[in-house]
Every structure is written in C-alpha cells, then in structure tokens.
Design a protein around this motif. Structure first.
Motif, PDB file in Angstrom:
ATOM      1  N   PHE A 111      13.577  -4.891  -9.478  1.00  0.00           N
ATOM      2  CA  PHE A 111      13.037  -5.083  -8.367  1.00  0.00           C
ATOM      3  C   PHE A 111      13.589  -4.577  -6.906  1.00  0.00           C
ATOM      4  CE2 PHE A 111      11.462  -7.914  -4.650  1.00  0.00           C
ATOM      5  CZ  PHE A 111      10.280  -7.893  -4.966  1.00  0.00           C
ATOM      6  N   ALA A 159       9.025  -8.336 -11.512  1.00  0.00           N
ATOM      7  CA  ALA A 159       8.921  -9.777 -10.953  1.00  0.00           C
ATOM      8  C   ALA A 159       8.665 -10.788 -12.342  1.00  0.00           C
ATOM      9  CB  ALA A 159       8.205  -9.980  -9.985  1.00  0.00           C
ATOM     10  N   LEU A 218       0.699  -7.658   0.547  1.00  0.00           N
ATOM     11  CA  LEU A 218       1.687  -7.178  -0.567  1.00  0.00           C
ATOM     12  C   LEU A 218       3.247  -7.691  -0.441  1.00  0.00           C
ATOM     13  CD1 LEU A 218       1.799  -4.765  -2.531  1.00  0.00           C
ATOM     14  CD2 LEU A 218       2.950  -3.556  -0.919  1.00  0.00           C
ATOM     15  N   VAL A 244      -4.122  -1.675  -0.725  1.00  0.00           N
ATOM     16  CA  VAL A 244      -3.196  -0.683  -0.127  1.00  0.00           C
ATOM     17  C   VAL A 244      -3.272   0.752  -0.442  1.00  0.00           C
ATOM     18  CG1 VAL A 244      -0.931  -0.348   0.306  1.00  0.00           C
ATOM     19  CG2 VAL A 244      -1.430  -2.744   0.478  1.00  0.00           C
ATOM     20  N   LEU A 257       6.230  -5.185  -9.179  1.00  0.00           N
ATOM     21  CA  LEU A 257       5.391  -6.341  -9.866  1.00  0.00           C
ATOM     22  C   LEU A 257       5.916  -6.593 -11.350  1.00  0.00           C
ATOM     23  CD1 LEU A 257       3.229  -8.290  -9.496  1.00  0.00           C
ATOM     24  CD2 LEU A 257       1.848  -6.597 -10.440  1.00  0.00           C
ATOM     25  N   SER A 281       7.097 -13.474  -2.824  1.00  0.00           N
ATOM     26  CA  SER A 281       7.012 -14.947  -3.508  1.00  0.00           C
ATOM     27  C   SER A 281       7.111 -14.824  -5.012  1.00  0.00           C
ATOM     28  CB  SER A 281       5.638 -15.299  -3.014  1.00  0.00           C
ATOM     29  OG  SER A 281       4.739 -15.887  -3.937  1.00  0.00           O
ATOM     30  N   ALA A 304      -1.863  -9.421  -7.146  1.00  0.00           N
ATOM     31  CA  ALA A 304      -0.948  -8.691  -6.658  1.00  0.00           C
ATOM     32  C   ALA A 304      -1.397  -7.139  -7.192  1.00  0.00           C
ATOM     33  CB  ALA A 304       0.540  -8.552  -7.436  1.00  0.00           C
ATOM     34  N   ILE A 318       3.065 -11.430  -1.550  1.00  0.00           N
ATOM     35  CA  ILE A 318       2.954 -11.755  -2.845  1.00  0.00           C
ATOM     36  C   ILE A 318       4.216 -11.218  -3.623  1.00  0.00           C
ATOM     37  CG2 ILE A 318       1.755  -9.695  -3.439  1.00  0.00           C
ATOM     38  CD1 ILE A 318       0.716 -13.070  -4.970  1.00  0.00           C
ATOM     39  N   LEU A 319       4.751 -10.189  -3.404  1.00  0.00           N
ATOM     40  CA  LEU A 319       5.747  -9.602  -4.090  1.00  0.00           C
ATOM     41  C   LEU A 319       7.185 -10.419  -3.956  1.00  0.00           C
ATOM     42  CD1 LEU A 319       5.665  -5.526  -4.149  1.00  0.00           C
ATOM     43  CD2 LEU A 319       5.289  -7.304  -5.783  1.00  0.00           C
ATOM     44  N   ILE A 354      -4.135  -6.502  -4.357  1.00  0.00           N
ATOM     45  CA  ILE A 354      -3.649  -6.144  -3.127  1.00  0.00           C
ATOM     46  C   ILE A 354      -3.138  -4.965  -3.223  1.00  0.00           C
ATOM     47  CG2 ILE A 354      -1.965  -6.541  -1.321  1.00  0.00           C
ATOM     48  CD1 ILE A 354      -2.470  -9.641  -1.970  1.00  0.00           C
ATOM     49  N   GLU A 369      -1.097 -14.390 -10.700  1.00  0.00           N
ATOM     50  CA  GLU A 369      -0.157 -13.643  -9.508  1.00  0.00           C
ATOM     51  C   GLU A 369      -0.279 -12.261  -9.786  1.00  0.00           C
ATOM     52  OE1 GLU A 369       3.929 -15.317  -9.736  1.00  0.00           O
ATOM     53  OE2 GLU A 369       3.754 -15.774  -7.620  1.00  0.00           O
TER      54      GLU A 369
END
Lengths: 103, 464
Positions: free
Chosen positions: A24, A37, B152, A87, A34, B158, A80, B155-156, A83, A76
């Motif tokens: 990460f 995580a 972004l 982006v 991601l 968190s 993610a 969320i990352l 999003i 999640e």
C-alpha cells in the motif's frame, strides 16, 4: 485437533498483512493499492478462522466475523473500482502521481 | 418488544424511507427539490423517533439502547439535518439528488448501529456502513477532478485503516475468545500480543479520527469534497468516532493502562501543534477548516486521558458545542462558495458590510472554536483540560495553552477579514434563504446559551 498448524497459519497471516502494508505504501498504481488493502483484510480473515478452529472450537464468533468481512470487502472493492474508473475518465491514468489536484 | 425490529425502529424507518426514495427514482421523478424535502422529512422523523422516550433494552450483547446512545444519535441526526438544510441549494440543482439522499440515509443508519453497539462485529459493520457511502458522496461533483480524487483518497485510506482495525480485533479474539465489548476486559491478560493488538486498534481509530500522525488524508479529502460532505465529515462523522472511542475503546484499553497516558499525551500535543501550525498558512477555506478540525481533535482526545465519568461528560459537552460552532461557520462558508465559486479564505473579506448577520454568525462560531470566554467553546475546552490533565505535569497544560494562543491568531485573522477589510470584487450577493438563516440563528443561540447555562452539563451527567 492438530494444534501445531496454528503457528504456521498465524505466521502466514502476519506475512500477508505486512505484505499488504508494504504494497500500500510503495505501489503507485491505484488498483495495486486497492489489492494491497484487500490483502490486509484477508489476513485478518485467516486469523479469525485459525483462532476459531484451533483455540475456541465451540464458538462461532470468528467464523461469522470472517463472513461479514468478506462481504464488506467486496462492497468496498466495488465502490473503490467505481471511483477509480471515474478518476480514470478524467485524468486518463490510474497512477496516483497523476491524481494531484489537491495540494 | 423483544424482537430486533423493536430495538432499532430508527433503522427500520430509514430502510423504508430508502425504499420510498428508490421507488420514486425508478418511477422517473427527477426533481431535486422533492428529494431534498423527502430527505429533510426523513431525518426529522428519525430525530423524533430517537427523542421519543424508550426504556433501556438490549438484544443479546449486539445492540444496546440506552439514554446515552439515544442522546448521541439525536445529536448526530440534528447535525445532519442542519447540514442538509445548508447544502439544499446545491443539492436541488444536482441531477442525482435521489442517489445522494439514499446514500446519506444509509450512512445515518450505519452511524446509529455504530454508536449503539455492544459487540465489535456490529461496531465494524456500522463503521463500514457509515464510511463506504461517504466515499461515493465525496466524489459527487461529477465534473470536478478534485472531487473524484477526494473520494479515491477517502476510500483507499478507509480500507487501509480498516485493515489495521480488523487485524487488531482478530488478535483480541485470539487472546480472549470473545468479541463482546463487556467480556473482553475480563478475559484480556496483560501481554505483548495484547499491546500489539491495542496499538493496531488504536491506529485504526486514529485514522478515522484523523489524529496526527494518521491525518494525511484529511486535508485532501476535505478540500476536494463538496462543501456539504466536508461539513458532514468534520462534524457528524468525527463526533460519532469520538463517541465510539469513549464507549468501545475505553473499556478494552484497560490491558495497556500503564503505557496509555504517555502515548496519548504525546499524540495530543503532536495533533494540536500540527493542526495549528498547518492551519496558519492555508489560503484554501476547506483546508483551513480541515486543519482547524485536526487541532480540535487534539482537544477531544484530552478527555480520553483519564477514564472517568467527568471526562466522558466533558467530551460529550465539547462535541455538542463543536457541532453548533462548526454549523455556524460551514453554513456561511457554503453560501459564500456558491456565490463566488472559489474556495478561498478571501471570500470572507468585507462580509460585515454586505451581510452583518452572516458575519456575526461566523465570528461567534470562530470565537467558540478558539475558546473565548463568554461562548460555549471556552467552557468546553475548560472542562476537557480540567478533567484530562489530572495528575500530569503542569507543563503539558502550558503547552496546550500556548496552542490556544496560536489558534487565536488564525481564527481572529478571519474575523479581521470580515469586519475590517474592504470587499475585493463587488459581486451581487443574493439574500440568504430563510431556512439557512434559521439554522445559523439556532447555532448562534446555542453557542451563547450552552455557555451561560449549566442545563446541558447536568443533563449529560444524568445520562451515565
């Protein structure tokens, strides 16, 4: 029950967790971040299942916790990735170096 | 009623309300005003349901309903109500007001679950229910690059902090064999593994609370998100995490009682210093508010130094005051941002000449955050310092006092902008809408009244 299996499982989960942390903070690709995580969440899953199976076989708390973590991690990841696509449409890149509007 | 539905009437109601909004959206209604009104009505009914007196009850050890967590729920929902009123003009123009309402209602039910938990599983569920939709809401300005980036980052970070939290919880489960908050302290022996687990859980919490050194996401997320979401993150989200800090983390912290105060004092000083020093040099309004809220988190953490009823009361009192002060500032800030289209501290220049009411509202809010005596913020900080720093060196108190002086500089800078500077560019500023004015008025009254009367403190001490 074979108690000796517990230690290798815990070592595996600790290894996965710190792989996740390392990934990460070093990776600069949003998808890789991601994934790192998610690796951390899954190492907690291994812990829960291993503890439940070998130390507290009469209980179900750990198993239930694992089920919920899997579900939430899926939600999640879905958000993610949504999003990240959002982006990507704006910056045409999934490198976090290019997400630098906020300083 | 012993069924679980009888215990969570608010969540049941919010779920029905979500279905209603979803149904309207699917049937093709697309007017923003309708959804904003529905959302306001829903939040209002939720406040009513929480305020309605109910006996204490619990469902196993999963969910507790008592006067304390009904109070904090009422506070969180009230804060949400004000924020929705203040951002209603933005929301009405948005194409996706229905989706926004649904997400916000999901967040509210998640917050409700989180604050009334008696079990780490329900706590984690509530926490994620309250933070995943927020990331979608932070990227709600679909045309803005900054907004997507803010979502972004939210969320990352968190997900990253959840990883720490969960790993810590799994270690606690391994040590004690239970995830019930009441049973953990009984079974938890003092050991190195317990210490590691505690540090991990604490890091997860500190991430969500944005305490230094886990604060890096805060300023970016606050700056990119729409103003309403910034306000929600700074007021509602933060208060709920602080409350859970008191009810969840405190009981299980007994395992590391001997190292806890030292670590926390270092963190508090670091948090307050970093927040204040970075707030000094911000020109962006939202970044300024982010760093000032980090400094306020340092003060909230002070109440966690000594586990006592008095400390808990002072934290709750501070949360109430913090909510009203922030609402006064965020309301006007949002109104100004809509006029000028800029996110800059110079928006405030010459505000007094154009709109004295708005200027006074911001000034009172800033005085309260800075802790100037007649306002409620002074008493909030006074109680926190008084209850937190029992039995520690007086130098810590001196350092914190020094920080209050630093913070006065940047809070008063804005007051100077409003009252003494001239307007840089003449813009036609329309009148404020009546609901916005009322929300600011209530905030101002609360700031004066809560400081001068001891009614709320008495009420809070009766909750324990």
């Amino acid at each position: 029950m074979n108690q000796e299996l517990l230690t290798p499982l815990l070592i595996l989960s600790a290894f996965l967790f710190f792989t996740g942390v390392y990934g990460f903070v070093t990776r600069r690709n949003m998808i890789s971040m991601l994934m790192s995580a998610e690796l951390m969440l899954n190492s907690a899953n291994i812990n829960f299942v291993a503890f439940n199976k070998f130390l507290y076989p009469g209980k179900l708390d750990g198993m239930f916790f694992t089920l919920f973590i899997i579900t939430i991690a899926a939600a999640e990841a879905a958000l993610a990735i949504a999003i990240i696509i959002h982006v990507y449409r704006q910056t045409k890149s999934i490198d976090v170096k290019d997400a630098d509007q906020l300083i | 009623m012993n069924t679980i539905l009888g215990l969570i009437p608010v969540e049941a109601f919010l779920f029905c309300w979500i279905l209603l909004i979803l149904g309207l959206k699917i049937s093709g209604k697309n007017s923003g005003g309708l959804y904003v009104n529905l959302l306001l009505l829903g939040v209002l009914v939720a406040i009513g349901l929480v305020a309605f007196p109910a006996p204490n009850a619990q469902f196993g050890d999963l969910i507790h309903v008592n006067a304390l967590n009904r109070f904090i729920r009422g506070l969180l929902y009230l804060g949400t109500f004000f924020i929705v009123i203040q951002s209603s003009s933005w929301l009405k123009k948005h194409d996706h007001a229905a989706e926004f309402s649904i997400l916000l209602l999901v967040v509210l039910s998640g917050l409700g679950l989180m604050v009334s938990t008696g079990n780490l599983l329900i706590f984690y569920l509530g926490l994620e229910m309250a933070s995943i939709p927020l990331a979608a809401m932070a990227s709600f300005n679909l045309t803005s690059k900054m907004s997507g980036e803010s979502g972004l980052k939210l969320i990352l970070s968190s997900a990253f902090s959840s990883g720490f939290l969960l790993f810590g919880i799994s270690l606690i489960f391994g040590l004690t064999g239970t995830i019930s908050i009441a049973e953990i302290p009984v079974n938890l022996a003092n050991s190195t593994l317990a210490l590691i687990a505690m540090v991990m859980i604490f890091s997860g919490f500190a991430f969500k609370l944005s305490a230094v050194p886990f604060h890096f996401w805060t300023a970016d997320v606050y700056q990119g998100a729409p103003m309403g979401i910034t306000a929600f993150l700074a007021i509602v989200s933060k208060s709920s995490i602080a409350f859970v800090f008191l009810t969840v983390l405190f009981p299980i912290l007994s395992a590391i009682q001997q190292v806890w105060p030292t670590v926390l004092i270092a963190l508090i000083l670091l948090t307050i210093f970093t927040g204040n020093i970075f707030a000094l040099r911000q020109s962006s309004l939202k970044r300024f508010l982010a760093f000032s809220s980090i400094a306020q988190v340092g003060f909230i953490l002070m109440g966690m130094l000594v586990p006592s009823e008095k400390a808990a009361v002072s934290v709750l009192y501070f949360l109430v005051v913090y909510m009203f002060s922030s609402i006064c500032i965020f309301g006007v800030a949002q109104w100004l941002e809509e006029q000028t289209g800029k996110d800059s501290l110079s928006n405030f220049k010459g505000l007094y000449k154009e709109n004295p009411f708005a200027a006074w509202s911001v000034a009172l809010g800033l005085f309260s955050l800075a802790g100037i005596p007649p306002t409620a913020g002074f008493f909030g900080k006074f109680f926190l310092i008084g209850s937190g720093f029992q039995g520690v060196s007086v130098w810590y108190v001196v350092l914190v006092g020094l920080n209050m002086v630093i913070s006065l500089y940047y809070y008063l800078k804005i007051v100077k902008y409003m009252f003494m500077n001239e307007v840089i560019e003449e813009l036609e500023k329309p009148q404020m809408a009546l609901p916005l004015k009322i929300s600011l008025g209530i905030g101002m009254l609360a700031i004066c009244f809560l400081g001068l009367s001891n009614w709320i403190v008495n009420h809070l001490s009766n909750l324990f």
